[in-house]
Design a protein around this motif. Structure first.
Motif, PDB file in Angstrom:
ATOM      1  N   ILE A 405       1.027  -1.216   0.028  1.00 18.92           N
ATOM      2  CA  ILE A 405       0.121  -0.029   0.011  1.00 18.92           C
ATOM      3  C   ILE A 405       0.839   1.155  -0.147  1.00 18.92           C
ATOM      4  CG2 ILE A 405      -1.641   1.370   1.357  1.00 18.92           C
ATOM      5  CD1 ILE A 405      -2.678  -1.503   2.200  1.00 18.92           C
ATOM      6  N   HIS A 406       1.761   1.206   0.884  1.00 13.60           N
ATOM      7  CA  HIS A 406       2.803   2.343   1.075  1.00 13.60           C
ATOM      8  C   HIS A 406       3.511   2.323  -0.397  1.00 13.60           C
ATOM      9  CE1 HIS A 406       6.381   4.727   2.824  1.00 13.60           C
ATOM     10  NE2 HIS A 406       5.378   5.548   2.750  1.00 13.60           N
ATOM     11  N   ARG A 407       4.226   1.587  -0.807  1.00 13.19           N
ATOM     12  CA  ARG A 407       4.943   1.574  -1.878  1.00 13.19           C
ATOM     13  C   ARG A 407       4.138   2.011  -3.045  1.00 13.19           C
ATOM     14  NH1 ARG A 407       9.991  -0.614  -3.538  1.00 13.19           N
ATOM     15  NH2 ARG A 407      10.451   0.493  -5.505  1.00 13.19           N
ATOM     16  N   ASN A 408       3.076   1.657  -3.139  1.00 12.49           N
ATOM     17  CA  ASN A 408       2.176   1.819  -4.330  1.00 12.49           C
ATOM     18  C   ASN A 408       1.980   3.477  -4.522  1.00 12.49           C
ATOM     19  OD1 ASN A 408       0.441   1.033  -6.762  1.00 12.49           O
ATOM     20  ND2 ASN A 408      -1.244   1.615  -5.459  1.00 12.49           N
ATOM     21  N   ALA A 409       1.699   4.116  -3.379  1.00 10.27           N
ATOM     22  CA  ALA A 409       1.489   5.323  -3.184  1.00 10.27           C
ATOM     23  C   ALA A 409       2.727   6.222  -3.661  1.00 10.27           C
ATOM     24  CB  ALA A 409       0.996   5.845  -1.721  1.00 10.27           C
ATOM     25  N   ILE A 410       3.853   5.680  -3.125  1.00  9.92           N
ATOM     26  CA  ILE A 410       5.060   6.239  -3.449  1.00  9.92           C
ATOM     27  C   ILE A 410       5.281   6.320  -5.008  1.00  9.92           C
ATOM     28  CG2 ILE A 410       7.653   6.166  -3.496  1.00  9.92           C
ATOM     29  CD1 ILE A 410       7.384   4.993  -0.428  1.00  9.92           C
ATOM     30  N   GLN A 465      24.892  -6.000   9.847  1.00 11.77           N
ATOM     31  CA  GLN A 465      23.885  -6.645   9.050  1.00 11.77           C
ATOM     32  C   GLN A 465      22.297  -6.085   9.652  1.00 11.77           C
ATOM     33  OE1 GLN A 465      23.965  -8.457   6.020  1.00 11.77           O
ATOM     34  NE2 GLN A 465      26.248  -7.722   6.434  1.00 11.77           N
ATOM     35  N   ARG A 466      22.344  -5.518  10.634  1.00 12.77           N
ATOM     36  CA  ARG A 466      21.064  -4.889  10.833  1.00 12.77           C
ATOM     37  C   ARG A 466      20.663  -3.785  10.299  1.00 12.77           C
ATOM     38  NH1 ARG A 466      20.703  -7.155  16.608  1.00 12.77           N
ATOM     39  NH2 ARG A 466      19.021  -5.712  16.969  1.00 12.77           N
ATOM     40  N   LEU A 467      19.340  -3.281  10.256  1.00 11.14           N
ATOM     41  CA  LEU A 467      18.827  -2.451   9.727  1.00 11.14           C
ATOM     42  C   LEU A 467      18.674  -1.359  11.049  1.00 11.14           C
ATOM     43  CD1 LEU A 467      16.629  -3.709   7.178  1.00 11.14           C
ATOM     44  CD2 LEU A 467      19.014  -2.905   6.649  1.00 11.14           C
ATOM     45  N   PRO A 468      19.055  -0.204  11.044  1.00 14.77           N
ATOM     46  CA  PRO A 468      18.787   1.000  12.055  1.00 14.77           C
ATOM     47  C   PRO A 468      17.156   1.008  12.185  1.00 14.77           C
ATOM     48  CG  PRO A 468      20.535   1.568  10.793  1.00 14.77           C
ATOM     49  CD  PRO A 468      20.143   0.409   9.843  1.00 14.77           C
ATOM     50  N   ALA A 472      14.983   0.358  15.369  1.00 19.72           N
ATOM     51  CA  ALA A 472      14.239   1.534  16.056  1.00 19.72           C
ATOM     52  C   ALA A 472      12.666   0.957  16.276  1.00 19.72           C
ATOM     53  CB  ALA A 472      14.381   2.795  15.308  1.00 19.72           C
ATOM     54  N   TRP A 473      12.339   0.357  15.249  1.00 21.68           N
ATOM     55  CA  TRP A 473      10.645   0.003  15.450  1.00 21.68           C
ATOM     56  C   TRP A 473      10.638  -1.092  16.707  1.00 21.68           C
ATOM     57  CZ3 TRP A 473       7.707  -4.459  14.809  1.00 21.68           C
ATOM     58  CH2 TRP A 473       6.338  -4.127  14.792  1.00 21.68           C
ATOM     59  N   VAL A 524       5.677   2.404   6.773  1.00 18.25           N
ATOM     60  CA  VAL A 524       6.266   3.738   6.317  1.00 18.25           C
ATOM     61  C   VAL A 524       7.827   3.941   7.038  1.00 18.25           C
ATOM     62  CG1 VAL A 524       6.480   6.041   6.890  1.00 18.25           C
ATOM     63  CG2 VAL A 524       4.325   4.877   6.331  1.00 18.25           C
ATOM     64  N   GLN A 525       8.022   3.358   8.372  1.00 22.52           N
ATOM     65  CA  GLN A 525       9.400   3.578   8.970  1.00 22.52           C
ATOM     66  C   GLN A 525      10.492   2.453   8.308  1.00 22.52           C
ATOM     67  OE1 GLN A 525       9.039   3.214  13.239  1.00 22.52           O
ATOM     68  NE2 GLN A 525      11.219   3.201  13.658  1.00 22.52           N
ATOM     69  N   LEU A 526      10.011   1.310   7.858  1.00 25.36           N
ATOM     70  CA  LEU A 526      10.866   0.503   7.208  1.00 25.36           C
ATOM     71  C   LEU A 526      11.254   0.885   5.847  1.00 25.36           C
ATOM     72  CD1 LEU A 526      12.721  -1.913   8.142  1.00 25.36           C
ATOM     73  CD2 LEU A 526      11.088  -3.502   7.608  1.00 25.36           C
ATOM     74  N   THR A 527      10.268   1.535   4.934  1.00 27.40           N
ATOM     75  CA  THR A 527      10.663   1.686   3.543  1.00 27.40           C
ATOM     76  C   THR A 527      11.955   2.174   3.341  1.00 27.40           C
ATOM     77  OG1 THR A 527       8.274   1.885   3.205  1.00 27.40           O
ATOM     78  CG2 THR A 527       9.712   2.952   1.591  1.00 27.40           C
TER      79      THR A 527
END
Length: 719
Positions: A405-410, A465-468, A472-473, A524-527
């Motif tokens: 949903i979020h990526r489609n809006a972008i 290898q972790r994603l900030p 955070a989430w 949204v946070q991970l995009t």
């Protein structure tokens, strides 16, 4: 370059008569006419290569599987396991089609196979290598190279699809050495017509999967529908059956041992030209890791399903897919060990390198390309665990919905040609269909348990290898923190409701990013992290495409020098393979016959799933009520049979054709010893498993009757 590939196929044709190896593109068939005729083909090879002629014009893709038209009214034959998602989608605990089967006695009773079910009918293939590579200069590398190729492919597809009603795809061959554009009619109204009970269609279940002898009635029927004007249209009550230009004739007499057989289909992917290092990575790490992970995920689903039949039904398709992959990977590892495939791959690669070193300065580009490919592989290997975990959880349930949903809006903020694949205007109906059917394949408690498991594995990754954004989430790495975070997220989302998902699909980016829905916030946070990883993948893909063609050309030239044939690795595009009906001997003093019969069902039956045949079927077998479908040579009705053909995933449902191009069965599996053939083909042990047309007809006449379909296919009662 293209002439090299075809000339090589011709050069190696003589050796091909003794082995079924090869997934041939239609354009190569005239070049291998000799082996085809030697094996027993009775058709003119040029007729066989005609995409819209008989029989190739009847072969269709149904997205991940193959099928074939078998009547002038759009009836489509494929595997039960290929139709499994549609059967599951129409099943409930109260109306369990997975267990009881389904037969539509009239057109009005046929059920929608789902909003994303498709039948793709091929009508054109053309070479577009020059157009794809027009703006790709030798110095262009990395992400810029990948973007240039993507842009050219999208432009070709847009031009191809301008008239509507078709789906066009550009396929890459030999690592980017050649590109072909496939144009297919896209039929969007597909309906379930017939599926035998699960005790026939999945007889043997995961126990027998990939095994021989088999006794599985793995077949089902769809029907393709179009609008009243004859053009493709979404599901509507006033749609009418599609009238294909070609359909397959039924050869009710079937095949005998030694007979010629061939298959046209859409095999998924093989890796026979991969580097030895790429092979070893899968053997030493990737396959064992995936097997362990899938086993854990399956255990989570199984535990939930034991308490709730509705959960079993919702996850039946995913469960079957995961089980299939896990057993396949296990079989591949066993096969690799049995033939010492690692040593074989290393020896073959070293032979090419040694040959190149004798050719002086002319070989320098190929040797440099090999070294570059080794470096690219090392980069991919360094982040393999992270990428596998993220890819798995990013495609699960609610997070997958929120992400899309979020990526489609972008992407909607961009011109259509610049949008990411999967989010262009051509993809919107499929995207909506995916979101519409989520509730039939999703349970919040199971989804939460699966996501929790994957996140708990993620937090064990090394820090680099972790994603900030994901860290955070989560807010912490201990199990209690992850469980609490997920509990809050699942309690704070409305995406479990179809209406809400579809509302958000129409929302703009600003509204989505301002939403207080917990899963939309998560997406949204991970995009940014997902986009960053996507760009890194694009860079590596571009570098790979820059170097792999040069090394693969060397492989082709070397094989030509020793008289070996070359065909492209499978890539989801239309291929033809051929061979003969034959058994095999997997080990000392063990010889497998090429046919199984109804008697084997009696011998296997325990009355307990997965060996619990319908009672009326068992009674008919005991009574010898073969209905004229028995083979005189076997004294019974053949159920499944073996050939030495070369297939892989995606070939499931492929019509098996005799020497005259008539339907004699359907591909549905490979034997245990051949699952390793995705990497290394072994002609002595590689066998393809087919459901026999005589068993299909016997079931439809005697066990789970479908008289309307038999009449429609022109099947006469056996004498």
């Amino acid at each position: 370059m293209r002439k090299t590939v075809l000339a090589l196929a011709l050069l190696g044709a003589g050796g091909l008569a003794a082995a079924g190896e090869g997934m041939w593109v239609p354009q190569q068939l005239p070049e291998i006419a000799g082996p085809l005729k030697a094996r027993g083909l009775q058709l003119d090879v040029n007729q066989l290569a005609d995409l819209t002629g008989d029989p190739l014009g009847a072969i269709v893709s149904i997205g991940g599987c193959t099928a074939g038209f078998v009547s002038p009214d759009g009836l489509v034959a494929t595997n039960h396991h290929c139709a499994y998602g549609a059967i599951q989608l129409n099943s409930t605990a109260e109306r369990d089609l997975l267990k009881d089967g389904f037969y539509a006695a009239s057109l009005g009773e046929e059920l929608s196979a789902g909003p994303n079910a498709r039948v793709f009918v091929i009508d054109q293939i053309r070479d577009v290598t020059d157009q794809v590579m027009a703006k790709v200069t030798p110095r262009l590398g990395g992400a810029d190279r990948a973007r240039a190729i993507e842009a050219a492919q999208k432009a070709l597809v847009a031009e191809c699809e301008a008239d509507g009603g078709v789906r066009c795809t550009v396929y890459s061959f030999f690592g980017g050495m050649q590109y072909r554009l496939f144009r297919q009619l896209e039929i969007r109204d597909v309906r379930l017509v017939y599926a035998p009970p699960g005790a026939i269609g999945k007889y043997g279940g995961d126990v027998d999967n990939w095994m021989w002898p088999r006794h599985t009635g793995d077949f089902a029927f769809y029907r393709a529908y179009v609008g009243p004007d004859g053009k493709p249209a979404a599901y509507a009550e006033d749609n009418v059956p599609y009238r294909p230009k070609r359909h397959l004739r039924i050869a009710a007499e079937g095949l005998q041992a030694g007979d010629f057989a061939m298959v046209a289909g859409y095999p998924g992917v093989t890796f026979r030209y991969a580097l030895a290092a790429e092979f070893e990575h899968n053997v030493e790490w990737a396959y064992p890791y995936r097997i362990a992970m899938l086993g854990d995920l399956l255990a989570i689903v199984a535990a939930a399903g034991e308490r709730d039949r509705d959960v079993q039904i919702k996850y039946a398709s995913l469960n079957a897919s995961w089980n299939n992959v896990m057993k396949n990977l296990t079989g591949q590892l066993e096969g690799f060990a049995r033939m010492d495939a690692g040593a074989l791959k290393r020896a073959r690669e070293q032979a090419v390198l040694d040959w190149l070193k004798t050719r002086g300065r002319a070989a320098r580009p190929a040797l440099d390309a090999h070294a570059a490919l080794q470096r690219i592989h090392a980069e991919r290997r360094a982040s393999a665990e992270r990428d596998l975990l993220l890819n798995t959880f990013a495609n699960l349930g609610l997070f997958d919905a929120a992400k899309r949903i979020h990526r489609n809006a972008i992407e909607r903020e961009k011109p259509d040609a610049e949008r990411a694949s999967g989010y262009q205007q051509r993809d919107q109906a499929t995207l909506e269909g995916h979101l519409r059917q989520l509730e039939r394949r999703f349970d919040p408690a199971v989804d939460r348990a699966l996501l929790g498991y994957l996140l708990k594995r993620y937090v064990l990754l090394p820090a680099d290898q972790r994603l900030p954004e994901l860290d955070a989430w989560l807010g912490g790495s201990d199990a209690a923190t992850i469980d609490a975070r997920l509990a809050t997220a699942y309690a704070g989302t409305e995406l479990g409701d179809t209406g809400k998902r579809l509302e958000w699909l129409k929302a703009d980016r600003a509204a989505i990013e301002a939403s207080d829905d917990a899963f939309l916030q998560f997406a949204v946070q991970l995009t940014p992290a997902l986009l960053r990883l996507e760009e890194e993948g694009r860079r590596l893909a571009g570098e790979d495409q820059r170097h792999r063609p040069a090394f693969l050309q060397a492989v082709i030239d070397y094989n030509r020098s020793i008289g070996q044939a070359v065909y492209p690795d499978a890539n989801g595009s239309l291929r033809i393979t051929f061979g003969n009906v034959m058994g095999y001997s997997p080990r000392d003093a063990v010889n497998y016959a090429p046919f199984t019969t109804l008697q084997g069902i009696l011998e296997k039956d325990t009355g307990v799933d997965p060996f619990d045949s319908p009672a009326n079927q068992l009674d008919l077998i005991r009574a010898g009520a073969f209905g004229g479908r028995a083979s005189a040579a076997l004294g019974s009705v053949p159920v499944n049979f073996l050939t030495d053909m070369d297939v892989t995933g995606g070939n499931s449902g492929s019509p098996t054709l005799n020497a005259r191009g008539e339907l004699v069965g359907l591909v549905f599996d490979m034997n245990w010893e051949s699952v390793s053939s995705n990497w290394v083909f072994n002609p002595e042990l590689t066998r393809t498993i087919h459901v026999d047309i005589r068993y299909m007809l016997w079931v439809m006449e005697q066990v789970f009757p479908g008289p309307r379909l038999l009449q429609e296919m022109g099947v006469r009662a056996a004498e």
